[in-house]
Design a protein around this motif. Sequence first.
Motif, mmCIF file in Angstrom:
data_model
loop_
_atom_site.group_PDB
_atom_site.id
_atom_site.type_symbol
_atom_site.label_atom_id
_atom_site.label_comp_id
_atom_site.label_asym_id
_atom_site.label_seq_id
_atom_site.Cartn_x
_atom_site.Cartn_y
_atom_site.Cartn_z
ATOM 1 N N VAL A 37 0.856 -1.184 0.000
ATOM 2 C CA VAL A 37 0.000 0.000 0.000
ATOM 3 C C VAL A 37 0.896 1.239 0.000
ATOM 4 N N PRO A 38 0.787 2.097 -1.011
ATOM 5 C CA PRO A 38 1.695 3.246 -1.098
ATOM 6 C C PRO A 38 1.337 4.325 -0.084
ATOM 7 N N ASP A 39 2.319 5.091 0.302
ATOM 8 C CA ASP A 39 2.129 6.224 1.214
ATOM 9 C C ASP A 39 2.024 7.477 0.350
ATOM 10 N N VAL A 40 0.798 7.933 0.098
ATOM 11 C CA VAL A 40 0.561 9.060 -0.796
ATOM 12 C C VAL A 40 0.178 10.281 0.033
ATOM 13 N N ALA A 42 -1.655 13.469 0.305
ATOM 14 C CA ALA A 42 -2.746 14.123 -0.414
ATOM 15 C C ALA A 42 -2.480 15.596 -0.654
ATOM 16 N N ARG A 43 -1.622 16.211 0.147
ATOM 17 C CA ARG A 43 -1.354 17.646 -0.008
ATOM 18 C C ARG A 43 -0.546 17.936 -1.263
ATOM 19 N N THR A 44 0.315 17.022 -1.646
ATOM 20 C CA THR A 44 1.152 17.247 -2.827
ATOM 21 C C THR A 44 0.722 16.412 -4.031
ATOM 22 N N TRP A 45 -0.214 15.496 -3.805
ATOM 23 C CA TRP A 45 -0.683 14.621 -4.871
ATOM 24 C C TRP A 45 -1.337 15.416 -5.991
ATOM 25 N N ARG A 46 -1.138 14.994 -7.207
ATOM 26 C CA ARG A 46 -1.801 15.577 -8.364
ATOM 27 C C ARG A 46 -2.246 14.459 -9.304
ATOM 28 N N LEU A 47 -3.376 14.673 -9.956
ATOM 29 C CA LEU A 47 -3.853 13.769 -10.996
ATOM 30 C C LEU A 47 -3.452 14.344 -12.342
ATOM 31 N N ARG A 48 -2.690 13.579 -13.089
ATOM 32 C CA ARG A 48 -2.255 13.985 -14.421
ATOM 33 C C ARG A 48 -3.205 13.380 -15.457
ATOM 34 N N ALA A 174 -6.563 4.417 3.321
ATOM 35 C CA ALA A 174 -5.368 4.195 2.497
ATOM 36 C C ALA A 174 -5.452 2.865 1.753
ATOM 37 N N VAL A 175 -5.921 1.809 2.420
ATOM 38 C CA VAL A 175 -5.925 0.489 1.795
ATOM 39 C C VAL A 175 -6.922 0.404 0.644
ATOM 40 N N HIS A 176 -7.868 1.322 0.591
ATOM 41 C CA HIS A 176 -8.855 1.315 -0.487
ATOM 42 C C HIS A 176 -8.614 2.413 -1.514
ATOM 43 N N GLY A 177 -7.410 3.009 -1.481
ATOM 44 C CA GLY A 177 -7.030 3.849 -2.611
ATOM 45 C C GLY A 177 -6.866 5.320 -2.379
ATOM 46 N N ALA A 178 -6.871 5.785 -1.129
ATOM 47 C CA ALA A 178 -6.735 7.221 -0.869
ATOM 48 C C ALA A 178 -5.420 7.764 -1.436
ATOM 49 N N PRO A 179 -5.454 8.975 -1.980
ATOM 50 C CA PRO A 179 -6.560 9.945 -1.888
ATOM 51 C C PRO A 179 -7.635 9.819 -2.960
ATOM 52 N N LEU A 180 -7.362 9.094 -4.062
ATOM 53 C CA LEU A 180 -8.337 9.008 -5.141
ATOM 54 C C LEU A 180 -8.219 7.654 -5.819
ATOM 55 N N ARG A 181 -9.367 7.093 -6.163
ATOM 56 C CA ARG A 181 -9.386 5.851 -6.909
ATOM 57 C C ARG A 181 -10.403 5.957 -8.040
ATOM 58 N N VAL A 182 -10.266 5.061 -8.994
ATOM 59 C CA VAL A 182 -11.249 4.936 -10.059
ATOM 60 C C VAL A 182 -12.304 3.931 -9.614
ATOM 61 N N VAL A 183 -13.548 4.158 -9.981
ATOM 62 C CA VAL A 183 -14.628 3.186 -9.778
ATOM 63 C C VAL A 183 -15.297 2.974 -11.130
ATOM 64 N N VAL A 184 -15.153 1.746 -11.662
ATOM 65 C CA VAL A 184 -15.721 1.402 -12.966
ATOM 66 C C VAL A 184 -16.809 0.358 -12.738
ATOM 67 N N PRO A 185 -18.046 0.795 -12.500
ATOM 68 C CA PRO A 185 -19.126 -0.166 -12.231
ATOM 69 C C PRO A 185 -19.334 -1.141 -13.382
#
Length: 352
Positions: A37-40, A42-48, A174-185
């Motif tokens: 599980v990565p240590d991300v 959230a303050r510096t995280w960016r989505l490209r 964190a274990v479920h994808g924080a700070p952001l995850r994709v959800v593809v129903p």
Amino acid sequence: MTVHEVEPFNAEPPRSALATSELTPVDAFYSRNHGPVPDVDARTWRLRVDGLVSTPLSLSLDDLRDRFAERTETATLQCAGNRREGLAAVRDIPGEAPWGPTATATASWTGVALADVLAAAGVQDAATDVEFLGADVSDQADPPQEFGGSVPLRKAGMPEVLLAWAMNGEALPAVHGAPLRVVVPGYIGARSVKWVHRVRVTDAPSSNFFQASTYRLLPPDAEVTATPGEGVELGLVAVNSDFLAPDDGSEVPAGPTRVSGYAFAGGDRTVVRVDVSADGGATWTQADLAEQASTWAWRHWHASVEVPQGDVELLARAWDSSAALQPERPEQVWNPKGYVNNSWARLRLHGV
């Protein structure tokens, strides 16, 4: 939780944890990981957001919240290896976690529609697919690489596909994808990439190891290799069901017994019927179906069946809205990676 691996962490809850609510409690939601599980931060995280777009984007969580409308969608996620232990009982499946029937769960997801973000970036005409990359690095690939995968652009553009920062009204753990995850129903859980940091618009499906080489359905007589493109790429979830209560191997009073479970179908298909049998399929009782929270969610069901004294094996089978029916036996769907076991559910009880 039944922990199949500590590192990477892979675990599923007991059946009973899924039986009492349409929404799965966060602490009972199965965990499927391919690396630590990565240590991300959230303050510096960016989505490209880049690739075949007119305007590449770099978005913080605040940018996502401020620029795009918030959406909430109730959706079931199901691991492609759900119920693998039933296939392993037919023939050994070395090197794969022996998932039981609870590598599936349902949550209310909150975030923004991926389609809105793609619209802001401006998708080019040549685009056909959208790829996601997570921050988790797996040594299952050689050399190690980030976990990733893609879905067709037509699916990515649907309003139910989310970039989610919350589940069941709480910030993603964190274990479920924080700070952001994709959800593809409607797609296998592997497409709902966790810890996502890049969305890339492309003109071909992802060449990421976990899409091109791992999540593939191989013929029963195939040798397991890491050859890209081998077998059939997994995507939409096949109709499936299983029991949630009583637990497998339970001792129950002989006579009428209430049994319950879940049923789920991927894509935009819904479950329309579930049958239960206590006599090897000679006769069936049609189960009562709970209301479905959304097109993208499972349906809980329950039925009363007559349990005789002694040992008995109950069966359950589901139909979806395309009239597809679960295949009868695990031998019919066995494959060397143990994916897509959607054979009839089986529950052993002892009547006293």
